[in-house]
Structures are given as C-alpha cells and as structure tokens.
Design an enzyme around this catalytic site. Sequence first.
Site, PDB file in Angstrom:
ATOM      1  N   GLN A   9      -6.740   6.014  -4.711  1.00 44.46           N
ATOM      2  CA  GLN A   9      -6.586   7.478  -4.815  1.00 44.46           C
ATOM      3  C   GLN A   9      -7.929   8.087  -5.184  1.00 44.46           C
ATOM      4  O   GLN A   9      -8.131   8.627  -6.277  1.00 44.46           O
ATOM      5  CB  GLN A   9      -5.486   7.821  -5.833  1.00 44.46           C
ATOM      6  CG  GLN A   9      -4.085   7.394  -5.389  1.00 44.46           C
ATOM      7  CD  GLN A   9      -3.619   8.065  -4.100  1.00 44.46           C
ATOM      8  OE1 GLN A   9      -3.958   9.216  -3.835  1.00 44.46           O
ATOM      9  NE2 GLN A   9      -2.854   7.347  -3.289  1.00 44.46           N
ATOM     10  N   SER A  10      -8.863   8.005  -4.220  1.00 48.41           N
ATOM     11  CA  SER A  10     -10.221   8.482  -4.495  1.00 48.41           C
ATOM     12  C   SER A  10     -10.278   9.994  -4.669  1.00 48.41           C
ATOM     13  O   SER A  10     -11.280  10.527  -5.150  1.00 48.41           O
ATOM     14  CB  SER A  10     -11.164   8.059  -3.368  1.00 48.41           C
ATOM     15  OG  SER A  10     -10.858   8.776  -2.190  1.00 48.41           O
ATOM     16  N   ASP A  23       0.870  -1.169   0.000  1.00 48.15           N
ATOM     17  CA  ASP A  23       0.000   0.000   0.000  1.00 48.15           C
ATOM     18  C   ASP A  23       0.917   1.231   0.000  1.00 48.15           C
ATOM     19  O   ASP A  23       2.065   1.145   0.437  1.00 48.15           O
ATOM     20  CB  ASP A  23      -0.873  -0.059   1.262  1.00 48.15           C
ATOM     21  CG  ASP A  23      -1.572   1.246   1.523  1.00 48.15           C
ATOM     22  OD1 ASP A  23      -2.292   1.716   0.627  1.00 48.15           O
ATOM     23  OD2 ASP A  23      -1.399   1.804   2.633  1.00 48.15           O
ATOM     24  N   ARG A  24       0.428   2.364  -0.505  1.00 55.62           N
ATOM     25  CA  ARG A  24       1.291   3.547  -0.549  1.00 55.62           C
ATOM     26  C   ARG A  24       1.166   4.407   0.712  1.00 55.62           C
ATOM     27  O   ARG A  24       2.100   4.507   1.494  1.00 55.62           O
ATOM     28  CB  ARG A  24       0.958   4.397  -1.805  1.00 55.62           C
ATOM     29  CG  ARG A  24       2.031   5.421  -2.142  1.00 55.62           C
ATOM     30  CD  ARG A  24       1.563   6.440  -3.185  1.00 55.62           C
ATOM     31  NE  ARG A  24       0.732   7.472  -2.573  1.00 55.62           N
ATOM     32  CZ  ARG A  24       0.226   8.513  -3.233  1.00 55.62           C
ATOM     33  NH1 ARG A  24       0.438   8.656  -4.529  1.00 55.62           N
ATOM     34  NH2 ARG A  24      -0.502   9.411  -2.595  1.00 55.62           N
ATOM     35  N   ASP A  25      -0.041   4.993   0.926  1.00 54.84           N
ATOM     36  CA  ASP A  25      -0.199   5.997   1.992  1.00 54.84           C
ATOM     37  C   ASP A  25      -0.328   5.336   3.366  1.00 54.84           C
ATOM     38  O   ASP A  25      -1.205   4.506   3.583  1.00 54.84           O
ATOM     39  CB  ASP A  25      -1.426   6.861   1.709  1.00 54.84           C
ATOM     40  CG  ASP A  25      -1.303   7.604   0.383  1.00 54.84           C
ATOM     41  OD1 ASP A  25      -0.178   8.022   0.044  1.00 54.84           O
ATOM     42  OD2 ASP A  25      -2.319   7.756  -0.320  1.00 54.84           O
ATOM     43  N   CYS A  58      -6.185   2.967  -8.067  1.00 52.85           N
ATOM     44  CA  CYS A  58      -7.640   3.064  -8.228  1.00 52.85           C
ATOM     45  C   CYS A  58      -8.010   4.540  -8.110  1.00 52.85           C
ATOM     46  O   CYS A  58      -7.833   5.133  -7.050  1.00 52.85           O
ATOM     47  CB  CYS A  58      -8.387   2.249  -7.174  1.00 52.85           C
ATOM     48  SG  CYS A  58     -10.144   2.718  -7.142  1.00 52.85           S
ATOM     49  N   HIS A  83     -11.047   5.794  -8.382  1.00 48.84           N
ATOM     50  CA  HIS A  83     -12.496   5.934  -8.189  1.00 48.84           C
ATOM     51  C   HIS A  83     -12.864   6.350  -6.769  1.00 48.84           C
ATOM     52  O   HIS A  83     -12.161   6.016  -5.817  1.00 48.84           O
ATOM     53  CB  HIS A  83     -13.187   4.606  -8.520  1.00 48.84           C
ATOM     54  CG  HIS A  83     -12.800   4.074  -9.874  1.00 48.84           C
ATOM     55  ND1 HIS A  83     -12.035   2.948 -10.049  1.00 48.84           N
ATOM     56  CD2 HIS A  83     -13.049   4.578 -11.106  1.00 48.84           C
ATOM     57  CE1 HIS A  83     -11.835   2.757 -11.343  1.00 48.84           C
ATOM     58  NE2 HIS A  83     -12.431   3.727 -12.015  1.00 48.84           N
ATOM     59  N   ASP A 139      -1.684  -0.765   5.843  1.00 45.28           N
ATOM     60  CA  ASP A 139      -1.861  -0.204   7.191  1.00 45.28           C
ATOM     61  C   ASP A 139      -3.306  -0.201   7.683  1.00 45.28           C
ATOM     62  O   ASP A 139      -3.543   0.213   8.819  1.00 45.28           O
ATOM     63  CB  ASP A 139      -1.295   1.230   7.266  1.00 45.28           C
ATOM     64  CG  ASP A 139      -2.085   2.215   6.417  1.00 45.28           C
ATOM     65  OD1 ASP A 139      -2.468   1.852   5.282  1.00 45.28           O
ATOM     66  OD2 ASP A 139      -2.341   3.335   6.893  1.00 45.28           O
ATOM     67  N   CYS A 194     -11.899  -2.168  -8.186  1.00 44.71           N
ATOM     68  CA  CYS A 194     -10.470  -2.052  -7.860  1.00 44.71           C
ATOM     69  C   CYS A 194     -10.201  -1.352  -6.530  1.00 44.71           C
ATOM     70  O   CYS A 194      -9.146  -1.565  -5.929  1.00 44.71           O
ATOM     71  CB  CYS A 194      -9.697  -1.387  -8.998  1.00 44.71           C
ATOM     72  SG  CYS A 194     -10.422   0.063  -9.771  1.00 44.71           S
ATOM     73  N   ARG A 195     -11.145  -0.534  -6.041  1.00 41.75           N
ATOM     74  CA  ARG A 195     -10.887   0.171  -4.779  1.00 41.75           C
ATOM     75  C   ARG A 195     -10.833  -0.852  -3.642  1.00 41.75           C
ATOM     76  O   ARG A 195     -11.805  -1.581  -3.390  1.00 41.75           O
ATOM     77  CB  ARG A 195     -11.998   1.207  -4.532  1.00 41.75           C
ATOM     78  CG  ARG A 195     -11.825   1.993  -3.241  1.00 41.75           C
ATOM     79  CD  ARG A 195     -12.894   3.070  -3.111  1.00 41.75           C
ATOM     80  NE  ARG A 195     -12.989   3.553  -1.746  1.00 41.75           N
ATOM     81  CZ  ARG A 195     -12.153   4.436  -1.183  1.00 41.75           C
ATOM     82  NH1 ARG A 195     -11.168   4.949  -1.885  1.00 41.75           N
ATOM     83  NH2 ARG A 195     -12.286   4.812   0.068  1.00 41.75           N
TER      84      ARG A 195
END
Length: 183
Positions: A59-60, A15-17, A92, A94, A129, A102-103
């Site tokens: 990345q909503s 995961d990124r964030d 993602c 959306h 996380d 995909c979310r």
Amino acid sequence: MENHTSGFPCAVLFDRDGTLIRDVPYNGDPALVTEMPGAREAVSAVRKRGLPVGVVTNQSGIGRGLLSLEQVQSVNARVDQLLGPFDLWCVCPHGPEEGCGCRKPAPGMLLRAAAVLGLATKELALIGDIGADMEAAAAAGARGVLVPTPETRREEINDAAEVAATIADAVELLFKVQQAVLP
Ligand SMILES: [Mg+2]
Ligand SMILES: [Zn+2]
C-alpha cells in the site's frame, strides 16, 4: 502433520488488489471494494481445510502521502467483512524509494507471516496477480500461483511457475495431488 508430508501448503496468503478484490488504485473508500470472481469460494476452500488464510498487500499510497493508514485499514476491514475473517494481515506502507524489506517483490511480509503463524516459509503459498507477488514468494522459498488479470504483463505470465485462471482454480491447484508418470 498431513500437510507437511504431502507437500501441500500449511497456510495460504493472498494479494489484495487485483486478486481478492478489484484493483482501484490508491483506494481509501470501503464502499468501492468489490470481490474478484471466485474469491469468496477460494478463501473458504482454504479455511475448510483448517488452514490459516492471510493477506499480504503493498500500500505505497501511504508512503506517497495519497492515503492514510486509517483509510487502508477501513478498506481492509471491508475485505475482512466480505471474504474473511483472515488470520493475518500484512501491509507494506512504504513507497518504492524507501528501500524497505517488505514491499513485494521483497519477501519481508512472507517472512513475517511465517513467523506469526509458526511455519516455515516453504510451507506458505501466495496467490497474486503480478510478477512482484511471484518474486516475493520465490525469494521467501514459498510457492506462488499467478492469477492474471488484463493488467498482468505477458512476461509475468511466462515467468510464473504456476498460473491459474481464477483464484478458486489457484487454490485447487495448490492442493492437487501431483501424479508423476515416468516414461
Ligand atoms: Mg495485486
Ligand atoms: Zn515496506
């Protein structure tokens, strides 16, 4: 190959964030990218094993109209520069109301990653996380390891199959030989 028979993952997704970098909500500025402790060590430990590394990120902010795709890509490029190169990026874009597949917690990005890497989803591991990361991994049949931050909810920690204190510990856990001692 060795990894298939040992049960170790054949690729590790992050995961990124809040996992690779500090979570700055809806960040579109590459200058605000800061590594999480142990992230560099963790990614290079996977790479040293000769395994692909990837990023799967919700990345909503794009779908919500708060961020452009270009801003997200410039932040991703900064992450790639600091911690990469990553073999794969899945974003993602959306919002939660769009009902995409995909979310996270949906498994779509893991399915895509498996297809791109030529692996089965059960050969993937995802380090994240929050509970949505663990649910996405479980829904794909992949292994998930939770690295909680102060923002992670207690029940998400309780529900996680595997938990590690840092991202580097999570990678170590993925490649630890299980020693079963039967009574
Ligand atoms: Mg996260
Ligand atoms: Zn999506």
